[in-house]
Design a protein around this motif. Sequence first.
Motif, PDB file in Angstrom:
ATOM      1  N   GLY A 110       0.829  -1.200   0.000  1.00  8.02           N
ATOM      2  CA  GLY A 110       0.000   0.000   0.000  1.00  8.02           C
ATOM      3  C   GLY A 110       0.861   1.245   0.000  1.00  8.02           C
ATOM      4  N   GLY A 111       0.228   2.400  -0.124  1.00  6.27           N
ATOM      5  CA  GLY A 111       0.929   3.663  -0.164  1.00  6.27           C
ATOM      6  C   GLY A 111       1.179   4.238   1.224  1.00  6.27           C
ATOM      7  N   ILE A 112       1.552   5.535   1.255  1.00  6.35           N
ATOM      8  CA  ILE A 112       1.912   6.195   2.513  1.00  6.35           C
ATOM      9  C   ILE A 112       0.762   6.147   3.507  1.00  6.35           C
ATOM     10  CG2 ILE A 112       2.404   8.447   3.556  1.00  6.35           C
ATOM     11  CD1 ILE A 112       4.130   9.116   1.185  1.00  6.35           C
ATOM     12  N   GLN A 113      -0.445   6.493   3.076  1.00  8.36           N
ATOM     13  CA  GLN A 113      -1.567   6.547   4.008  1.00  8.36           C
ATOM     14  C   GLN A 113      -1.886   5.169   4.574  1.00  8.36           C
ATOM     15  OE1 GLN A 113      -4.884   8.928   2.825  1.00  8.36           O
ATOM     16  NE2 GLN A 113      -6.321   7.889   4.175  1.00  8.36           N
TER      17      GLN A 113
ATOM     18  N   PRO B 153       0.005   0.063  10.547  1.00  6.67           N
ATOM     19  CA  PRO B 153       1.389  -0.409  10.708  1.00  6.67           C
ATOM     20  C   PRO B 153       1.494  -1.847  11.209  1.00  6.67           C
ATOM     21  CG  PRO B 153       0.806   1.131  12.454  1.00  6.67           C
ATOM     22  CD  PRO B 153      -0.279   1.205  11.441  1.00  6.67           C
ATOM     23  N   ALA B 154       0.636  -2.233  12.163  1.00  8.26           N
ATOM     24  CA  ALA B 154       0.694  -3.602  12.685  1.00  8.26           C
ATOM     25  C   ALA B 154       0.319  -4.605  11.607  1.00  8.26           C
ATOM     26  CB  ALA B 154      -0.233  -3.746  13.889  1.00  8.26           C
ATOM     27  N   ASP B 155      -0.695  -4.283  10.798  1.00  8.55           N
ATOM     28  CA  ASP B 155      -1.105  -5.188   9.720  1.00  8.55           C
ATOM     29  C   ASP B 155       0.031  -5.402   8.736  1.00  8.55           C
ATOM     30  OD1 ASP B 155      -3.541  -5.147  10.955  1.00  8.55           O
ATOM     31  OD2 ASP B 155      -4.582  -4.038   9.387  1.00  8.55           O
ATOM     32  N   PHE B 156       0.692  -4.309   8.356  1.00 13.79           N
ATOM     33  CA  PHE B 156       1.762  -4.426   7.362  1.00 13.79           C
ATOM     34  C   PHE B 156       2.930  -5.244   7.902  1.00 13.79           C
ATOM     35  CE2 PHE B 156      -0.501  -1.262   5.019  1.00 13.79           C
ATOM     36  CZ  PHE B 156      -0.093  -1.425   3.707  1.00 13.79           C
TER      37      PHE B 156
ATOM     38  N   PRO C 122      10.007   6.904   8.003  1.00 17.04           N
ATOM     39  CA  PRO C 122       8.984   6.538   9.000  1.00 17.04           C
ATOM     40  C   PRO C 122       7.633   6.156   8.408  1.00 17.04           C
ATOM     41  CG  PRO C 122      10.154   8.526   9.685  1.00 17.04           C
ATOM     42  CD  PRO C 122      10.582   8.240   8.279  1.00 17.04           C
ATOM     43  N   THR C 123       7.289   6.688   7.238  1.00 13.55           N
ATOM     44  CA  THR C 123       5.958   6.421   6.699  1.00 13.55           C
ATOM     45  C   THR C 123       5.785   5.003   6.164  1.00 13.55           C
ATOM     46  OG1 THR C 123       6.619   7.340   4.558  1.00 13.55           O
ATOM     47  CG2 THR C 123       5.548   8.842   6.116  1.00 13.55           C
ATOM     48  N   ASN C 124       6.879   4.281   5.930  1.00 13.92           N
ATOM     49  CA  ASN C 124       6.710   2.896   5.495  1.00 13.92           C
ATOM     50  C   ASN C 124       7.690   1.937   6.179  1.00 13.92           C
ATOM     51  OD1 ASN C 124       9.122   3.377   4.179  1.00 13.92           O
ATOM     52  ND2 ASN C 124       8.266   3.351   2.119  1.00 13.92           N
ATOM     53  N   GLU C 125       8.140   2.290   7.376  1.00 14.60           N
ATOM     54  CA  GLU C 125       9.151   1.466   8.036  1.00 14.60           C
ATOM     55  C   GLU C 125       8.629   0.079   8.392  1.00 14.60           C
ATOM     56  OE1 GLU C 125      10.423   2.524  12.012  1.00 14.60           O
ATOM     57  OE2 GLU C 125       8.705   3.844  12.234  1.00 14.60           O
TER      58      GLU C 125
ATOM     59  N   ILE D 127      10.696  -3.121   7.330  1.00 14.25           N
ATOM     60  CA  ILE D 127      11.278  -4.057   8.304  1.00 14.25           C
ATOM     61  C   ILE D 127      10.918  -5.492   7.946  1.00 14.25           C
ATOM     62  CG2 ILE D 127      11.103  -4.827  10.709  1.00 14.25           C
ATOM     63  CD1 ILE D 127      10.995  -1.823  11.463  1.00 14.25           C
ATOM     64  N   ALA D 128       9.674  -5.702   7.513  1.00 19.94           N
ATOM     65  CA  ALA D 128       9.270  -7.044   7.099  1.00 19.94           C
ATOM     66  C   ALA D 128      10.108  -7.513   5.905  1.00 19.94           C
ATOM     67  CB  ALA D 128       7.789  -7.068   6.750  1.00 19.94           C
ATOM     68  N   LYS D 129      10.292  -6.636   4.924  1.00 19.95           N
ATOM     69  CA  LYS D 129      11.056  -7.013   3.740  1.00 19.95           C
ATOM     70  C   LYS D 129      12.527  -7.259   4.065  1.00 19.95           C
ATOM     71  CE  LYS D 129       8.021  -7.252   0.466  1.00 19.95           C
ATOM     72  NZ  LYS D 129       7.815  -8.529  -0.266  1.00 19.95           N
TER      73      LYS D 129
END
Length: 323
Positions: A72-75, A81-84, A136-139, A143-145
């Motif tokens: 997903g994008g920035i928003q 964050p937990a889902d991602f 910070p907007t996609n950390e 981190i998962a990747k």
Amino acid sequence: MAALITPADRIFVAGHRGMAGSAICRALQRAGYSNLLTASRAELDLEDGPAVQRWFAEHQPTVVVLAAAKVGGIQANNTYPADFLLENLKIQTNVIETVWRSGVRRLLFLGSSCIYPKFAEQPIREDALLTGPLEPTNEWYAIAKITGIKLCEALRRQHGFDAISLMPTNLYGPGDNYHPTNSHVLPALIRRFHEAAERGDASVTCWGTGTPLREFLHVDDLGEACVFALEHWQPGPEEQQFLNVGTGVDLTIRELAEAVAAATGFQGEIHWDASKPDGTPKKQLDVSLLAELGWRARIPLAEGLRRTVAEFRDGLQQQEVRL
């Protein structure tokens, strides 16, 4: 040296319905690999470890491409964050461990250029990984990747397992997500400018200042890069274990918006809402290692945008016909 993959291989593309996964399937078929295995989410939930193990035992793939991910994008990243983090960690751990334990011969893991530090030296080389703080907007996704990359490296180091990883830059093209709030920048701009052109709006407002620089790769080029890596790339133990995939060329978001406006026929003004986040100021990949191996992107952005806008509009027309 024996071929790294052959047409006889049973190749499982996890995430085949996504933009990247479907492009990889198309590229494999064009290259003569017809023995492809796929499974929809209804057929196989990659977050369910025992289900993944049962599926592998039944279908026995010999080569696996892991392109499945929650994206997903920035928003979207800021909101969930937990889902991602959780969903991507589950998918990666279940698939990569099962691939290794079930005797699969070769694995390609698909990462993302967001793994690199926010202020990495440009263009970004592979050795910039873990040298500074993330955007910070996609950390959470990053981190998962990073975990997926390192798991592949660890399995190669400890067990000699043939796992490789590719890090694509921003992708666009067939199968993209055009959701009004949860999409990435380029598909979001295509939808916004298309709708504005249809309504005859006098102006369009875009997020941020328009100054960040971004690089965009047509997803069919990514598919070709994945096939190339599967066929030709076998890093030694002391060599780089993952490679960047991109064009090596970037442009400002303002220039991108102007190009999308032209491609969609929008003729009004473009305004910028500087109260919205810009994200990383510049993110251009150094693609020299993959180029040295013999692969370069072939689809220019202007051509890719023209094709993508046409495909987006065709999709809208098909929806209208079904309704």
